[in-house]
Scaffold this active site. Structure first.
Site, PDB file in Angstrom:
ATOM      1  N   GLN A 288       0.823  -1.212   0.000  1.00  0.00           N
ATOM      2  CA  GLN A 288       0.000   0.000   0.000  1.00  0.00           C
ATOM      3  C   GLN A 288       0.861   1.268   0.000  1.00  0.00           C
ATOM      4  O   GLN A 288       0.451   2.300   0.527  1.00  0.00           O
ATOM      5  CB  GLN A 288      -0.941  -0.017   1.206  1.00  0.00           C
ATOM      6  CG  GLN A 288      -2.064  -1.029   1.106  1.00  0.00           C
ATOM      7  CD  GLN A 288      -3.044  -0.716  -0.026  1.00  0.00           C
ATOM      8  OE1 GLN A 288      -3.193   0.437  -0.444  1.00  0.00           O
ATOM      9  NE2 GLN A 288      -3.720  -1.737  -0.523  1.00  0.00           N
ATOM     10  N   SER A 289       2.001   1.204  -0.618  1.00  0.00           N
ATOM     11  CA  SER A 289       2.937   2.331  -0.625  1.00  0.00           C
ATOM     12  C   SER A 289       2.353   3.576  -1.279  1.00  0.00           C
ATOM     13  O   SER A 289       1.983   3.572  -2.453  1.00  0.00           O
ATOM     14  CB  SER A 289       4.210   1.915  -1.374  1.00  0.00           C
ATOM     15  OG  SER A 289       5.027   3.035  -1.629  1.00  0.00           O
ATOM     16  N   ASN A 290       2.297   4.661  -0.508  1.00  0.00           N
ATOM     17  CA  ASN A 290       1.904   5.958  -1.076  1.00  0.00           C
ATOM     18  C   ASN A 290       2.959   6.456  -2.057  1.00  0.00           C
ATOM     19  O   ASN A 290       2.642   7.068  -3.082  1.00  0.00           O
ATOM     20  CB  ASN A 290       1.715   6.984   0.041  1.00  0.00           C
ATOM     21  CG  ASN A 290       0.590   6.616   0.976  1.00  0.00           C
ATOM     22  OD1 ASN A 290      -0.542   6.424   0.560  1.00  0.00           O
ATOM     23  ND2 ASN A 290       0.902   6.510   2.258  1.00  0.00           N
TER      24      ASN A 290
END
Length: 339
Positions: free
Chosen positions: A75-77
């Protein structure tokens, strides 16, 4: 033009908004607490990574790269915004993410694609799943992917984990000066400390005494990471790791694990100010701010700014946070029948 000249991807300056109701709740005076809205940076859901990418993606573009390659958690921004920056600049994006595709490979976590992963696909990024690896293993896969792209003639440029480097930290040195024009009486800026570049740039611009970082558990030695980046910006005389204001009490069981303190911080911020935080970065930063006020490290009567670094899409991909949200909806629901 210098390779270290940024390309503009965001909308500046971001707003600085008062948070009087939240201030009262956490134990400050109504005019003490303000929120710097770097979630409103204007690119694909916004967030702090945009300021960093202006420098790193801009340098890659001018060096002739045609593909941006980076790594991160599922879920890396940062991965999402790297994909967005690539699209904005007419480049391709390849994202090397930990784990396996949800619901696709045998033994992988069940469930539909959600949150940042869905946005990665919409933005046109190609995702390479690295499997169950540690940070070193993720870096090894990233290097392999970059080498394969070079062999294919794709012109890759590797953007570092979390978007953080000495060059990227210049984006938050700029942000620190921007903030001082909005709040010249700033006493404390509270920020999530992930891969280190955001806090480092702010420390370089504002001084170590005015920046309170809250560790989220993304790196093993956060103080040294920040100190090294600041040294890269400032040279001799940069603050040592022990001189930084850095809280490490909000990590809990680990980077991806939701704590009660973070849940409380998410809830009180949303209900007091209508501002939504995420469970990994800004939620921990707000929990750290609340603890700092309780301990007297952040005091009433002084201007405190909370840096909202974005991350909202990640909320929708965080199973525990969504379960808590569902429980809150159930607890507050009523059924009204017409007479």
């Amino acid at each position: 033009m210098s390779d270290e000249t940024p390309v503009r991807l965001g909308t500046w300056p971001t707003p600085l908004e008062p948070a009087p109701r939240l201030a009262r709740i956490v134990g400050l005076e109504p005019d003490d607490l303000w929120i710097k809205r770097d979630d409103l940076t204007g690119l694909a859901g916004g967030g702090n990574k945009v300021r960093k990418l202006e420098w790193t993606a801009g340098a890659a573009l001018r060096q002739g790269a045609r593909t941006l390659v980076t790594s991160g958690a599922p879920q890396s921004n940062h991965a999402r915004l790297t994909a967005a920056a690539a699209a904005r600049l007419g480049m391709d994006a390849v994202l090397v993410l930990k784990g396996s595709p949800p619901g696709v490979l045998k033994g992988s976590p069940p469930g539909a694609v959600s949150g940042n992963i869905a946005l990665d696909g919409i933005l046109g990024a190609r995702i390479v799943w690295a499997g169950d690896v540690d940070q070193a293993g993720l870096g090894a896969v990233l290097d392999e992917v970059a080498e394969e792209l070079r062999a294919q003639g794709a012109g890759p440029a590797v953007i570092p984990f979390g978007g953080s480097s000495v060059l990227a930290a210049r984006g938050y040195a700029e942000a620190g000066h921007e903030l001082l024009t909005q709040a010249p009486d700033l006493a404390t800026l509270v920020v999530a400390m992930g891969s280190g570049g955001t806090m480092a740039g702010l420390v370089h611009a504002l001084g170590a005494d005015r920046v309170l970082g809250v560790d989220v558990g993304a790196v093993t030695d956060p103080g040294q990471v920040v100190s090294d980046f600041v040294a890269g910006l400032a040279g001799p005389g940069a603050p040592a790791a022990h001189a930084l204001r850095l809280r490490r009490d909000q990590v809990g069981a680990g980077y991806a694990e939701l704590t009660d303190a973070v849940t409380d911080a998410l809830t009180v911020t949303a209900r007091a100010e209508g501002v939504v935080l995420d469970p990994v970065y800004t939620g921990r930063a707000m929990a750290g701010l609340i603890a700092a006020v309780a301990e007297g490290d952040v005091r009433p009567g002084q201007r405190t700014v909370f840096l909202h670094t974005g991350g909202l899409p990640g909320l929708f991909g965080h199973t525990a946070a969504m379960a808590r949200a569902q429980a809150a909806v159930t607890d507050s629901s009523t059924v009204h029948s017409r007479p």
